[in-house]
Design an enzyme around this catalytic site. Structure first.
Site, short mmCIF file in Angstrom:
data_model
loop_
_atom_site.label_atom_id
_atom_site.label_comp_id
_atom_site.label_asym_id
_atom_site.label_seq_id
_atom_site.Cartn_x
_atom_site.Cartn_y
_atom_site.Cartn_z
N GLY A 38 0.88 -1.16 0.00
CA GLY A 38 0.00 0.00 0.00
C GLY A 38 0.91 1.20 0.00
O GLY A 38 2.08 1.08 0.33
N CYS A 39 0.39 2.35 -0.37
CA CYS A 39 1.22 3.55 -0.38
C CYS A 39 1.55 3.93 1.06
O CYS A 39 2.59 4.48 1.36
CB CYS A 39 0.45 4.65 -1.07
SG CYS A 39 1.32 6.19 -1.23
#
Lengths: 140, 405
Positions: free
Chosen positions: A50-51
């Protein structure tokens, strides 16, 4: 217990809390009790990026059931993972494929499963289902 | 004019709202600023009273819209002290401004040419140049950073040579808030004949840049960081470069004559502004700049510096809190972590308490890799923030730290 029963149990557990702080504290505690994934299984192919936070997910077949282990670098993400593992691990591929995650909304933690949150959790749930579908296919 | 914080906050309707049952404390100004009523009114007025396509209508509405749009261009010219209004191009934002220049240079560069970027850049000021290098065979070089978030200027001097064609540096780093010595960077680049693009996205809400005094070749920014709307930005392009660079996109507005045999291009700025632009956005950009100037950049600086020093002092009293980007030349941005706690966890708890901050890598993966961290919590203050909001932040971070350790 079936997936549905575990989900009901979680809804009951979280219903005891009056405010978000207690809910989060409980979730953080759950995250801390998450059994650690073996270091050698924290490889890049098990990494869901995920970012915002990273999630590692490993699956193994034990007899007719799938056993998931997972980890994250963020503790709140880990709390949600612990909940998901409790629901989906040690279940048959058929049961996992048929299940949904609507209970998260009932607990009041749905914001963590928002695709725009970029914490890797949506992808993790999707990946759990994909593993189940793959095991289903190989067993037939 | 005296700085009346109460009156200023009245200008921003969003600051009255609640988030998660708590009063909103908006400290994500480096991501985007909030909009004052004056800018919102300007947008409503445009669509309510004089919406029309510009530059081509003989009718009155079109003339009114054109006048307002060109007046906004003039406002930007005066604000940034450009020599000519046609050196100010309206774009979709900083990213498009950068891509416009990169695209133009792809026809001018050849194998062996060198491009220099800084280690502090936003991904949007790295990726277009990497793509440009792939297309042209030019080489990308990087000015390294120091632990305090400043650039290694002696290394920069060594990177410059006769092959250097372009230098790209942000005016202020978005992740750390450090102000780069751009005047010096531009001077040194010009000594070897290289052009310089300065990314002013993080600077323009804090500092009034003077493009002539800087002698910069390209200066880019976005309206939404300056109390204006999203989807509109600016490229200042020095006249000589405006004549040299080829058009970016083909379409209406950017032509002088069209036949199927040959098309000739319009003069600046229209050469680079194909199609119907974001008319309302451009006009509102002008209104936003007027608004900031009505507050005054000296007053803005004073308020933000007070917030920065108070917040820095208060946050540092929290056990285990570390600030990234500690150089003295910085704007009101504090990037931090507490002990080993993941920034995402702190950000999530702060949100529950009504406090909006940014967490993560801030589109600056190289900086996070430099510090060996997954990201930071970034609180960025604007002139409309208050000391009480800093207190709310500090208390919330303490509470989050207690919950998470």
């Amino acid at each position: 217990m079936t997936i549905k029963e575990i989900q009901e149990e979680l809804i009951d557990e979280f219903a005891m809390f009056d405010d978000w702080m207690q809910k989060y504290e409980y979730m953080i505690d759950l995250g801390k009790t998450l059994p650690l994934i073996d270091a050698e299984k924290k490889t890049d192919d098990k990494l869901i990026k995920g970012c915002q936070s990273k999630v590692w997910l490993n699956s193994e077949m034990q007899e007719d059931k799938i056993v998931f282990t997972a980890d994250s670098d963020a503790i709140i993400t880990k709390g949600i993972i612990a909940i998901m593992i409790r629901v989906f691990s040690h279940q048959t591929p058929d049961a996992i494929v048929a299940a949904n995650t609507d209970f998260i909304a009932e607990i009041g933690l749905q914001e963590h499963l928002s695709p725009t949150r970029a914490n890797g959790l949506v992808s993790m749930v999707k990946q759990m289902k994909l593993y189940a579908i793959a095991y289903q296919a190989t067993n037939k | 004019m005296s700085f009346d914080i109460k009156k200023i906050r009245e200008d921003f309707p969003i600051l009255k709202r609640k988030v998660n049952n708590a009063p909103l404390v908006y400290l994500d100004n480096a991501a985007t600023s909030q909009k004052p009523q004056q800018v919102i009114d300007c947008i409503v007025a445009y669509y309510s009273n004089y919406n029309a396509n510009i530059h081509r209508g003989v009718h009155s509405l079109s003339q009114e819209a054109t006048d307002a749009y060109e007046k906004a261009r003039k406002t930007l010219q005066l604000h940034f002290n450009a020599a000519h209004s046609h050196e100010i191009l309206f774009t979709a934002g900083t990213t498009e401004s950068i891509n416009l220049v990169a695209s133009g240079f792809s026809e001018l560069l050849k194998t062996g040419d060198e491009i220099i970027v800084s280690a502090l850049e936003h991904h949007s000021n790295i990726v277009p140049w990497q793509m440009l290098c792939e297309r042209t065979g030019a080489i990308l070089k990087v000015i390294p950073m120091n632990e305090d978030g400043t650039l290694q200027m002696d290394r920069y001097s060594n990177l410059l040579n006769d092959n250097t064609k372009l230098v790209f540096v942000n005016h202020i780093s978005n992740a750390l808030g450090i102000i780069n010595p751009i005047k010096k960077i531009i001077e040194q680049a010009h000594q070897v004949g290289a052009a310089v693009l300065i990314d002013g996205a993080q600077a323009c809400s804090h500092i009034k840049a003077d493009v002539q005094a800087l002698d910069v070749d390209f200066y880019v920014t976005s309206a939404h960081k300056m109390c204006g709307p999203t989807g509109v930005g600016m490229l200042y392009i020095k006249e000589a470069w405006g004549k040299t660079l080829p058009p970016y996109q083909g379409g209406g507005e950017m032509i002088a004559t069209v036949t199927f045999e040959k098309t000739t291009y319009a003069e600046m700025p229209h050469k680079f502004e194909a199609g119907t632009p974001n008319i309302c956005g451009g006009i509102a950009f002008g209104a936003a700049v007027d608004y900031l100037n009505s507050i005054g950049f000296d007053a803005i600086k004073k308020q933000e510096e007070a917030l920065l020093s108070y917040a820095t002092e208060q946050l540092l009293q929290i056990d285990g809190l570390k600030i990234y980007g500690t150089a003295s030349e910085k704007t009101s941005v504090i990037s931090f972590n507490v002990s080993e706690i993941h920034p995402y966890d702190i950000g999530t708890i702060l949100d529950k308490l009504g406090i909006a901050v940014r967490t993560g890598q801030h589109c600056t993966q190289p900086i996070m890799d430099f510090y060996g961290i997954p990201g930071t919590v970034r609180a960025s203050f604007a002139f409309y923030n208050t000391k009480e909001e800093v207190d709310a932040l500090v208390n919330a971070v303490k509470r989050a730290t207690m919950m998470l350790s």
